[in-house]
Design a protein around this motif. Structure first.
Motif, PDB file in Angstrom:
ATOM      1  N   LYS A  24      25.980  39.199  28.009  1.00 56.68           N
ATOM      2  CA  LYS A  24      25.637  38.485  26.767  1.00 56.68           C
ATOM      3  C   LYS A  24      26.841  37.717  26.228  1.00 56.68           C
ATOM      4  N   LEU A  25      28.028  38.307  26.355  1.00 59.72           N
ATOM      5  CA  LEU A  25      29.234  37.672  25.840  1.00 59.72           C
ATOM      6  C   LEU A  25      29.732  36.528  26.730  1.00 59.72           C
ATOM      7  N   CYS A  26      29.383  36.570  28.003  1.00 61.71           N
ATOM      8  CA  CYS A  26      29.850  35.571  28.979  1.00 61.71           C
ATOM      9  C   CYS A  26      28.682  35.033  29.803  1.00 61.71           C
ATOM     10  N   PRO A  27      27.726  34.357  29.164  1.00 63.20           N
ATOM     11  CA  PRO A  27      26.512  33.946  29.873  1.00 63.20           C
ATOM     12  C   PRO A  27      26.730  32.922  30.992  1.00 63.20           C
ATOM     13  N   VAL A  28      27.837  32.205  30.980  1.00 63.75           N
ATOM     14  CA  VAL A  28      28.051  31.182  32.015  1.00 63.75           C
ATOM     15  C   VAL A  28      28.890  31.695  33.190  1.00 63.75           C
ATOM     16  N   PHE A  29      29.287  32.954  33.139  1.00 64.64           N
ATOM     17  CA  PHE A  29      30.110  33.529  34.201  1.00 64.64           C
ATOM     18  C   PHE A  29      29.314  34.561  35.003  1.00 64.64           C
ATOM     19  N   LYS A  30      29.699  34.736  36.257  1.00 65.41           N
ATOM     20  CA  LYS A  30      29.099  35.785  37.095  1.00 65.41           C
ATOM     21  C   LYS A  30      29.673  37.130  36.635  1.00 65.41           C
ATOM     22  N   VAL A  31      28.778  38.063  36.305  1.00 67.59           N
ATOM     23  CA  VAL A  31      29.175  39.381  35.811  1.00 67.59           C
ATOM     24  C   VAL A  31      28.492  40.444  36.658  1.00 67.59           C
ATOM     25  N   GLU A  32      29.226  41.494  37.003  1.00 63.97           N
ATOM     26  CA  GLU A  32      28.659  42.605  37.772  1.00 63.97           C
ATOM     27  C   GLU A  32      29.354  43.901  37.385  1.00 63.97           C
ATOM     28  N   ASN A  33      28.825  45.002  37.872  1.00 62.59           N
ATOM     29  CA  ASN A  33      29.483  46.289  37.671  1.00 62.59           C
ATOM     30  C   ASN A  33      30.826  46.267  38.393  1.00 62.59           C
ATOM     31  N   SER A  34      31.815  46.886  37.789  1.00 58.18           N
ATOM     32  CA  SER A  34      33.126  46.965  38.442  1.00 58.18           C
ATOM     33  C   SER A  34      33.112  48.094  39.470  1.00 58.18           C
ATOM     34  N   PRO A  35      34.073  48.092  40.376  1.00 57.70           N
ATOM     35  CA  PRO A  35      34.165  49.203  41.326  1.00 57.70           C
ATOM     36  C   PRO A  35      34.366  50.519  40.587  1.00 57.70           C
ATOM     37  N   LYS A  36      33.841  51.584  41.140  1.00 52.63           N
ATOM     38  CA  LYS A  36      33.971  52.908  40.515  1.00 52.63           C
ATOM     39  C   LYS A  36      35.438  53.230  40.261  1.00 52.63           C
ATOM     40  N   GLY A  37      35.698  53.827  39.101  1.00 53.84           N
ATOM     41  CA  GLY A  37      37.052  54.230  38.759  1.00 53.84           C
ATOM     42  C   GLY A  37      37.917  53.113  38.200  1.00 53.84           C
ATOM     43  N   SER A  38      37.316  51.949  37.988  1.00 48.03           N
ATOM     44  CA  SER A  38      38.105  50.815  37.497  1.00 48.03           C
ATOM     45  C   SER A  38      37.314  50.057  36.441  1.00 48.03           C
ATOM     46  N   GLY A  39      37.182  50.624  35.270  1.00 46.93           N
ATOM     47  CA  GLY A  39      36.442  49.972  34.204  1.00 46.93           C
ATOM     48  C   GLY A  39      34.941  50.028  34.418  1.00 46.93           C
ATOM     49  N   LEU A  40      34.206  49.167  33.685  1.00 45.22           N
ATOM     50  CA  LEU A  40      32.743  49.169  33.763  1.00 45.22           C
ATOM     51  C   LEU A  40      32.155  47.853  34.242  1.00 45.22           C
ATOM     52  N   SER A  41      32.834  46.749  33.953  1.00 49.08           N
ATOM     53  CA  SER A  41      32.276  45.438  34.300  1.00 49.08           C
ATOM     54  C   SER A  41      33.350  44.531  34.889  1.00 49.08           C
ATOM     55  N   ARG A  42      32.873  43.569  35.686  1.00 46.63           N
ATOM     56  CA  ARG A  42      33.761  42.596  36.309  1.00 46.63           C
ATOM     57  C   ARG A  42      33.207  41.202  36.040  1.00 46.63           C
ATOM     58  N   VAL A  43      34.095  40.286  35.648  1.00 41.62           N
ATOM     59  CA  VAL A  43      33.718  38.908  35.364  1.00 41.62           C
ATOM     60  C   VAL A  43      34.521  37.998  36.296  1.00 41.62           C
ATOM     61  N   TYR A  44      33.826  37.148  37.038  1.00 41.30           N
ATOM     62  CA  TYR A  44      34.480  36.215  37.954  1.00 41.30           C
ATOM     63  C   TYR A  44      34.741  34.884  37.254  1.00 41.30           C
ATOM     64  N   PHE A  45      35.844  34.251  37.612  1.00 38.89           N
ATOM     65  CA  PHE A  45      36.183  32.942  37.055  1.00 38.89           C
ATOM     66  C   PHE A  45      36.939  32.124  38.099  1.00 38.89           C
ATOM     67  N   ASN A  46      37.066  30.823  37.843  1.00 38.36           N
ATOM     68  CA  ASN A  46      37.705  29.930  38.815  1.00 38.36           C
ATOM     69  C   ASN A  46      39.196  29.735  38.591  1.00 38.36           C
ATOM     70  N   ASN A  47      39.603  29.590  37.333  1.00 38.76           N
ATOM     71  CA  ASN A  47      41.026  29.419  37.046  1.00 38.76           C
ATOM     72  C   ASN A  47      41.358  30.055  35.692  1.00 38.76           C
ATOM     73  N   ILE A  48      42.640  30.226  35.452  1.00 37.55           N
ATOM     74  CA  ILE A  48      43.098  30.933  34.256  1.00 37.55           C
ATOM     75  C   ILE A  48      42.593  30.279  32.978  1.00 37.55           C
ATOM     76  N   GLU A  49      42.452  28.973  32.968  1.00 41.22           N
ATOM     77  CA  GLU A  49      41.946  28.280  31.781  1.00 41.22           C
ATOM     78  C   GLU A  49      40.539  28.751  31.405  1.00 41.22           C
TER      79      GLU A  49
END
Length: 149
Positions: free
Chosen positions: A105-130
């Motif tokens: 909901k907070l990042c609707p334009v980004f690919k979001v998935e569950n993070s690997p076990k033992g490392s947080g809860l969610s993962r957000v992919y992006f193209n560059n630091i900007e």
């Protein structure tokens, strides 16, 4: 044959054994990898800090800790991380401690998935630091969640 080698070792003077040990320690130290903080990681930290500061959050204790495989944005101590940046990969991403549905909901334009076990809860992919600038709501929510706990 093996016994002869052991006898030679036990007959060495203490100083000789210490010299061998020091050489082994030096070899191990040379082989240890140290994290290298990149300009990109420092820029990411500045973006996060500026977002939080411009939204009225206290960034006095904001810091970072670089590891070999990721870059943590923390508040005071390493266990208080709220963003974990993986910028040295083909698919750059950040790991958060927020639920994956909230992050979508907070990042609707980004690919979001569950993070690997033992490392947080969610993962957000992006193209560059900007792209982090487009995650302002996520960054604030991650920081606020850390402060609530």
């Amino acid at each position: 044959m093996i016994g002869e080698g052991l006898n030679d070792l036990t007959s060495m003077e203490t100083g000789e054994i210490k010299e061998i040990d020091d050489n082994l320690i030096d070899m191990v130290d040379i082989e240890k990898e140290q994290p290298v903080t990149t300009e990109e990681e420092l820029k990411a930290f500045e973006i996060v800090k500026n977002i939080l500061d411009s939204n009225g959050r206290d960034v006095t204790n904001l810091a970072y800790r670089d590891n070999l495989s990721y870059f943590n944005v923390i508040d005071r101590v390493i266990t208080n991380w709220f963003l974990r940046l993986y910028s040295d990969r083909e698919e750059k991403n950040i790991i958060t401690r927020l639920d994956v549905e909230l992050v979508r909901k907070l990042c609707p334009v980004f690919k979001v998935e569950n993070s690997p076990k033992g490392s947080g809860l969610s993962r957000v992919y992006f193209n560059n630091i900007e792209d982090l600038r487009g995650m302002e709501n996520l960054i604030i929510a991650c920081f606020d969640e850390l402060k609530r706990n």
